[in-house]
Design an enzyme around this catalytic site. Structure first.
Site, PDB file in Angstrom:
ATOM      1  N   HIS A   1       7.906  -6.278   7.471  1.00  0.00           N
ATOM      2  CA  HIS A   1       6.824  -4.968   7.548  1.00  0.00           C
ATOM      3  C   HIS A   1       7.533  -3.996   8.347  1.00  0.00           C
ATOM      4  O   HIS A   1       8.600  -4.118   8.785  1.00  0.00           O
ATOM      5  CB  HIS A   1       5.376  -5.521   8.406  1.00  0.00           C
TER       6      HIS A   1
ATOM      7  N   ARG B   1       9.291 -10.290   1.705  1.00  0.00           N
ATOM      8  CA  ARG B   1       8.291 -11.309   1.930  1.00  0.00           C
ATOM      9  C   ARG B   1       9.019 -12.743   1.108  1.00  0.00           C
ATOM     10  O   ARG B   1       9.220 -12.266   0.015  1.00  0.00           O
ATOM     11  CB  ARG B   1       6.994 -11.248   1.740  1.00  0.00           C
TER      12      ARG B   1
ATOM     13  N   TRP C   1       4.574 -14.250   7.537  1.00  0.00           N
ATOM     14  CA  TRP C   1       5.410 -13.291   7.448  1.00  0.00           C
ATOM     15  C   TRP C   1       6.948 -13.802   7.206  1.00  0.00           C
ATOM     16  O   TRP C   1       7.810 -13.410   7.513  1.00  0.00           O
ATOM     17  CB  TRP C   1       5.649 -12.250   8.331  1.00  0.00           C
TER      18      TRP C   1
HETATM   19  C1  FA5 Z   1       1.242  -6.361   8.060  1.00  0.00           C
HETATM   20  O1  FA5 Z   1       2.366  -6.695   7.416  1.00  0.00           O
HETATM   21  C2  FA5 Z   1       1.107  -5.798   9.319  1.00  0.00           C
HETATM   22  N1  FA5 Z   1       2.372  -5.312   9.848  1.00  0.00           N
HETATM   23  C3  FA5 Z   1       0.092  -4.552   9.280  1.00  0.00           C
HETATM   24  C4  FA5 Z   1      -0.232  -4.040  10.720  1.00  0.00           C
HETATM   25  C5  FA5 Z   1       0.366  -2.748  11.285  1.00  0.00           C
HETATM   26  C6  FA5 Z   1      -1.471  -4.503  10.975  1.00  0.00           C
HETATM   27  C7  FA5 Z   1      -0.153  -2.307  12.375  1.00  0.00           C
HETATM   28  C8  FA5 Z   1      -1.915  -4.162  12.519  1.00  0.00           C
HETATM   29  C9  FA5 Z   1      -1.045  -3.100  12.935  1.00  0.00           C
HETATM   30  P1  FA5 Z   1       0.056  -7.555   6.133  1.00  0.00           P
HETATM   31  O2  FA5 Z   1       0.908  -8.682   6.095  1.00  0.00           O
HETATM   32  O3  FA5 Z   1      -1.522  -7.947   6.085  1.00  0.00           O
HETATM   33  O4  FA5 Z   1       0.064  -6.767   7.562  1.00  0.00           O
HETATM   34  O5  FA5 Z   1       0.266  -6.416   5.287  1.00  0.00           O
HETATM   35  C10 FA5 Z   1       0.066  -4.974   5.299  1.00  0.00           C
HETATM   36  C11 FA5 Z   1      -0.484  -4.546   3.666  1.00  0.00           C
HETATM   37  O6  FA5 Z   1       0.570  -4.623   2.947  1.00  0.00           O
HETATM   38  C12 FA5 Z   1      -1.525  -5.522   3.242  1.00  0.00           C
HETATM   39  O7  FA5 Z   1      -2.820  -5.086   3.527  1.00  0.00           O
HETATM   40  C13 FA5 Z   1      -1.401  -5.223   1.683  1.00  0.00           C
HETATM   41  O8  FA5 Z   1      -1.772  -3.848   1.297  1.00  0.00           O
HETATM   42  C14 FA5 Z   1       0.417  -5.088   1.651  1.00  0.00           C
HETATM   43  N2  FA5 Z   1       0.854  -6.137   1.327  1.00  0.00           N
HETATM   44  C15 FA5 Z   1       1.071  -7.395   2.019  1.00  0.00           C
HETATM   45  N3  FA5 Z   1       1.445  -8.363   1.431  1.00  0.00           N
HETATM   46  C16 FA5 Z   1       1.977  -7.789   0.226  1.00  0.00           C
HETATM   47  C17 FA5 Z   1       2.723  -8.595  -0.718  1.00  0.00           C
HETATM   48  N4  FA5 Z   1       3.183  -9.530  -1.003  1.00  0.00           N
HETATM   49  N5  FA5 Z   1       2.979  -7.516  -2.044  1.00  0.00           N
HETATM   50  C18 FA5 Z   1       2.262  -6.197  -1.881  1.00  0.00           C
HETATM   51  N6  FA5 Z   1       1.661  -5.656  -0.935  1.00  0.00           N
HETATM   52  C19 FA5 Z   1       1.294  -6.500   0.290  1.00  0.00           C
END
Ligand code: FA5
Length: 330
Positions: A173, A199, A159
């Protein structure tokens, strides 16, 4: 002296009359010059002052200068009136074709990501969730530490973000809103927190460095994984229709235990849509709740990914390109 006095008086009357008769600005200008031009009648009187005896000069000079000011004011008033008259006449003369088709007002419309956000909010509101917002500029504590990601934890690399000179960072997030909300509100609770996240990562067709998530959080005495699965499934089916197929895949996030990823069927493959899991006891503690008393689940859905699936868009970068050919299709 008497003669000049009379001539000043009659000059005033004459000039006033002529001014009123002027039909347009051009005529008015001729009249102006006749009195106040280089060789105008009043100009000549003013010029002759220097040859007059002292007493007469003072008296006539005063009156002639007053008349000059008076005429200047009157001329500009007359000019303004003529200008207005000319404008009105021009407007009346303008030809107006009442049969011509009207000009269509250009009506804007909502961005696909806004449409998605509103739909998401409607669905969760219908399931009893409140909509909460948190800041985009966050502290390290809320974005990482409070979510069980201490300074040297390798998960910080996943992250990575933009650190600001003022000591804050851009949130990676929407999960920090979990902490902020639990600090101030006693369970049982159910909220969603939609918003923009950032990000520090390379972009490709499914990754942006600036995108949108919606966080979900449900805490109570006996909220379980079964509740999490049911709510998430219900949401996807309400959003995409009954045929929406999702799967939960075990995964790791430091702020949940157990954790999973939510994928959705796309063609012959799957697209990762969300992260989810049971809120980690340390997270509850960090927000001031007793983990022996309270438990629940959280999830974070990528709203851009929802929009991509809904509208069959194969490149996330289209949302941010500002290309009207793309945007006008919604
Ligand atoms: C998270 O950001 C965690 N905060 C989610 C979470 C919340 C987990 C609560 C458990 C409990 P992650 O990095 O995987 O997780 O991102 C979550 C979602 O955001 C992904 O499944 C995807 O749909 C979206 N996402 C992540 N990175 C990107 C990106 N660079 N561009 C677009 N969508 C993204």
């Amino acid at each position: 002296m008497v003669k000049t006095k009379i001539s000043l008086k009659s000059l005033k009357i004459k000039a006033g009359k002529e001014m009123l008769q002027a039909k347009d600005l051009k005529e008015l200008d001729v009249i102006f010059k006749q009195y106040l031009g280089d060789n105008g009648e009043l100009t000549l009187i003013l010029r002759s002052l220097k040859d007059m005896p002292k007493v007469k000069k003072a008296k006539i000079g005063k009156e002639a200068n007053e008349l000059k000011n008076f005429l200047n004011i009157k001329f500009s008033e007359a000019a303004a009136a003529l200008k207005e008259k000319a404008q009105k006449e021009a407007e009346l003369k303008e030809w107006f074709d009442i049969t011509a088709p009207g000009k269509k007002a250009v009506v804007g419309h909502l961005h696909p990501l806004t449409l998605v956000r509103r739909k998401v909010e409607d669905i969760f509101e219908s399931m009893g969730f409140s909509i909460i917002e948190g800041p985009e500029m966050e502290t390290e504590w809320y974005n990482f530490d409070a979510l069980n990601i201490p300074k040297d934890h390798p998960a910080r690399d996943l992250w990575d973000t933009f650190y600001l000179k003022n000591g804050f960072l851009l949130r990676t997030h929407t999960s920090p809103v979990q902490i902020r909300y639990m600090e101030k509100n006693q369970p049982p609770l159910r909220i969603i927190a939609p918003g923009r996240v950032f990000r520090h990562e390379a972009t490709d067709s499914s990754h942006e460095m600036n995108f949108y998530q919606v966080e979900g959080l449900m805490i109570g005495k006996d909220i379980s994984v079964a509740n999490a699965k049911a709510i998430i499934q219900e949401f996807f089916q309400k959003f995409f229709g009954k045929s929406a197929e999702i799967r939960l895949r075990p995964s790791y996030f430091p702020f949940v235990e157990p954790g999973f990823e939510v994928d959705m069927k796309r063609g012959s493959g799957w697209m990762e849509m969300a992260g989810a899991g049971m809120v980690h006891p340390n997270v509850l503690k960090n927000a001031g709740l007793n983990p022996k008393e309270w438990q629940g689940f959280a999830f974070g859905v990528g709203m851009d990914r929802l929009a991509m699936m809904k509208y069959k868009i194969d490149d996330i970068r289209l949302f941010y390109g500002g290309d009207l050919r793309f945007l006008q299709q919604f």
